[in-house]
Design a protein around this motif. Structure first.
Motif, PDB file in Angstrom:
ATOM      1  N   GLU A  17       0.821  -1.204   0.000  1.00  0.00           N
ATOM      2  CA  GLU A  17       0.000   0.000   0.000  1.00  0.00           C
ATOM      3  C   GLU A  17       0.861   1.261   0.000  1.00  0.00           C
ATOM      4  N   THR A  18       1.925   1.252   0.795  1.00  0.00           N
ATOM      5  CA  THR A  18       2.825   2.401   0.880  1.00  0.00           C
ATOM      6  C   THR A  18       3.523   2.625  -0.463  1.00  0.00           C
ATOM      7  N   TYR A  19       4.034   1.546  -1.044  1.00  0.00           N
ATOM      8  CA  TYR A  19       4.728   1.623  -2.324  1.00  0.00           C
ATOM      9  C   TYR A  19       3.784   2.096  -3.431  1.00  0.00           C
ATOM     10  N   ALA A  20       2.612   1.501  -3.505  1.00  0.00           N
ATOM     11  CA  ALA A  20       1.647   1.834  -4.559  1.00  0.00           C
ATOM     12  C   ALA A  20       1.186   3.279  -4.433  1.00  0.00           C
ATOM     13  N   ALA A  21       0.938   3.741  -3.213  1.00  0.00           N
ATOM     14  CA  ALA A  21       0.484   5.118  -3.010  1.00  0.00           C
ATOM     15  C   ALA A  21       1.523   6.109  -3.543  1.00  0.00           C
ATOM     16  N   GLN A  22       2.801   5.851  -3.266  1.00  0.00           N
ATOM     17  CA  GLN A  22       3.862   6.733  -3.747  1.00  0.00           C
ATOM     18  C   GLN A  22       3.973   6.701  -5.275  1.00  0.00           C
ATOM     19  N   ARG A  23       3.865   5.512  -5.862  1.00  0.00           N
ATOM     20  CA  ARG A  23       3.949   5.383  -7.328  1.00  0.00           C
ATOM     21  C   ARG A  23       2.773   6.092  -8.009  1.00  0.00           C
ATOM     22  N   ILE A  24       1.583   5.944  -7.462  1.00  0.00           N
ATOM     23  CA  ILE A  24       0.392   6.570  -8.041  1.00  0.00           C
ATOM     24  C   ILE A  24       0.482   8.085  -7.910  1.00  0.00           C
ATOM     25  N   ARG A  25       0.886   8.546  -6.733  1.00  0.00           N
ATOM     26  CA  ARG A  25       1.043   9.991  -6.523  1.00  0.00           C
ATOM     27  C   ARG A  25       2.054  10.560  -7.513  1.00  0.00           C
ATOM     28  N   GLY A  26       3.178   9.887  -7.684  1.00  0.00           N
ATOM     29  CA  GLY A  26       4.198  10.332  -8.630  1.00  0.00           C
ATOM     30  C   GLY A  26       3.687  10.378 -10.057  1.00  0.00           C
ATOM     31  N   ALA A  27       2.902   9.364 -10.450  1.00  0.00           N
ATOM     32  CA  ALA A  27       2.346   9.319 -11.807  1.00  0.00           C
ATOM     33  C   ALA A  27       1.366  10.467 -12.036  1.00  0.00           C
ATOM     34  N   ILE A  28       0.565  10.772 -11.024  1.00  0.00           N
ATOM     35  CA  ILE A  28      -0.383  11.889 -11.128  1.00  0.00           C
ATOM     36  C   ILE A  28       0.361  13.206 -11.297  1.00  0.00           C
ATOM     37  N   ILE A  29       1.381  13.417 -10.482  1.00  0.00           N
ATOM     38  CA  ILE A  29       2.171  14.652 -10.567  1.00  0.00           C
ATOM     39  C   ILE A  29       2.853  14.759 -11.930  1.00  0.00           C
ATOM     40  N   ASP A  30       3.407  13.651 -12.430  1.00  0.00           N
ATOM     41  CA  ASP A  30       4.044  13.662 -13.756  1.00  0.00           C
ATOM     42  C   ASP A  30       3.055  14.052 -14.845  1.00  0.00           C
ATOM     43  N   GLU A  31       1.841  13.523 -14.785  1.00  0.00           N
ATOM     44  CA  GLU A  31       0.822  13.841 -15.791  1.00  0.00           C
ATOM     45  C   GLU A  31       0.396  15.304 -15.708  1.00  0.00           C
ATOM     46  N   LEU A  32       0.248  15.819 -14.501  1.00  0.00           N
ATOM     47  CA  LEU A  32      -0.125  17.223 -14.340  1.00  0.00           C
ATOM     48  C   LEU A  32       0.963  18.145 -14.899  1.00  0.00           C
ATOM     49  N   ARG A  33       2.215  17.799 -14.634  1.00  0.00           N
ATOM     50  CA  ARG A  33       3.317  18.607 -15.163  1.00  0.00           C
ATOM     51  C   ARG A  33       3.366  18.545 -16.682  1.00  0.00           C
ATOM     52  N   ALA A  34       3.108  17.367 -17.236  1.00  0.00           N
ATOM     53  CA  ALA A  34       3.132  17.215 -18.693  1.00  0.00           C
ATOM     54  C   ALA A  34       2.005  18.010 -19.348  1.00  0.00           C
ATOM     55  N   ALA A  35       0.868  18.131 -18.668  1.00  0.00           N
ATOM     56  CA  ALA A  35      -0.282  18.854 -19.222  1.00  0.00           C
ATOM     57  C   ALA A  35      -0.138  20.370 -19.081  1.00  0.00           C
ATOM     58  N   ASP A  36       0.737  20.823 -18.208  1.00  0.00           N
ATOM     59  CA  ASP A  36       0.935  22.258 -17.974  1.00  0.00           C
ATOM     60  C   ASP A  36       1.879  22.816 -19.027  1.00  0.00           C
ATOM     61  N   TRP A  37       1.377  23.728 -19.872  1.00  0.00           N
ATOM     62  CA  TRP A  37       2.208  24.270 -20.940  1.00  0.00           C
ATOM     63  C   TRP A  37       3.079  25.423 -20.491  1.00  0.00           C
ATOM     64  N   VAL A  38       2.911  25.871 -19.251  1.00  0.00           N
ATOM     65  CA  VAL A  38       3.739  26.954 -18.734  1.00  0.00           C
ATOM     66  C   VAL A  38       5.014  26.353 -18.144  1.00  0.00           C
ATOM     67  N   PRO A  39       6.184  26.831 -18.561  1.00  0.00           N
ATOM     68  CA  PRO A  39       7.437  26.281 -18.046  1.00  0.00           C
ATOM     69  C   PRO A  39       7.553  26.401 -16.528  1.00  0.00           C
ATOM     70  N   ARG A  40       8.244  25.454 -15.929  1.00  0.00           N
ATOM     71  CA  ARG A  40       8.420  25.468 -14.475  1.00  0.00           C
ATOM     72  C   ARG A  40       9.161  26.721 -14.018  1.00  0.00           C
ATOM     73  N   SER A  41      10.070  27.210 -14.851  1.00  0.00           N
ATOM     74  CA  SER A  41      10.817  28.416 -14.475  1.00  0.00           C
ATOM     75  C   SER A  41       9.875  29.619 -14.334  1.00  0.00           C
ATOM     76  N   VAL A  42       8.861  29.688 -15.208  1.00  0.00           N
ATOM     77  CA  VAL A  42       7.881  30.772 -15.112  1.00  0.00           C
ATOM     78  C   VAL A  42       7.063  30.617 -13.834  1.00  0.00           C
ATOM     79  N   ARG A  43       6.643  29.385 -13.536  1.00  0.00           N
ATOM     80  CA  ARG A  43       5.894  29.146 -12.291  1.00  0.00           C
ATOM     81  C   ARG A  43       6.727  29.536 -11.077  1.00  0.00           C
ATOM     82  N   SER A  44       8.006  29.222 -11.099  1.00  0.00           N
ATOM     83  CA  SER A  44       8.885  29.554  -9.982  1.00  0.00           C
ATOM     84  C   SER A  44       9.014  31.071  -9.821  1.00  0.00           C
TER      85      SER A  44
END
Length: 186
Positions: A17-44
């Protein structure tokens, strides 16, 4: 989840459960970042401008200018305006919603508000006129927030006090109104 099941290693001693939760959370964050067309430097940079603005407003107890923020961050005023313009555009429309050549809408207007070239009196009057027309397309409460923010130059906290809501709620109303005005203006 399937990837987590396939890559899980029992011998490492972790609960699945601990391992899966971390993997799923990471996958969600990766997808959100991929969908965001604004560069991370601009967000920062936007976070830096926002934090500086809030800190200065609390310390000075007045609306702050781009010059104040630039001095606080050690940037040029043009850099602060550029970041604000980039953030405004990211809130208004995604890349596929950008206007085609020759169209004028609220996106063009918001970008010109943040650019130094808009300083001539004629351009400033035209910008205010376009902004006023865009404001007419939203509900009364949204109109009031936009008027207080853009025309009376009040901070979100000050607007919240006037309306009897939190600064966060004012920010939500403002973002929604800007998006509506952009849709109506296009």
């Amino acid at each position: 989840m399937i990837d987590a099941v396939e890559k899980f290693q029992v011998e490492r001693g972790f609960k699945f459960e601990t391992y899966a939760a971390q993997r799923i959370r990471g996958a969600i964050i990766d997808e959100l970042r991929a969908a965001d067309w604004v560069p991370r430097s601009v967000r920062s940079k936007a976070r830096s401008v926002d934090q500086a603005t809030r800190a200065l407003e609390q310390r000075l107890m007045r609306p702050v200018t781009d010059d104040d923020v630039a001095e606080h961050l050690g940037w040029s005023t043009a850099d602060v305006r550029t970041v604000r313009a980039q953030v405004a555009m990211s809130h208004i429309a995604a890349l596929d919603g950008m206007p085609t050549t020759g169209e004028i809408n609220a996106l063009d207007t918001s970008a010109s508000l943040a650019m130094p070239e808009a300083s001539s009196p004629v351009e400033a009057r035209e910008t205010r006129s376009l902004l006023a027309a865009a404001i007419q397309s939203v509900r009364d409460r949204e109109q009031e927030v936009l008027r207080l923010y853009y025309f009376d130059s009040l901070t979100l906290a000050q607007i919240g006090q006037i309306l009897g809501v939190t600064e966060s709620r004012v920010s939500q109303i403002h973002s929604g109104a800007v998006k509506k005005a952009a849709r109506e203006g296009s």
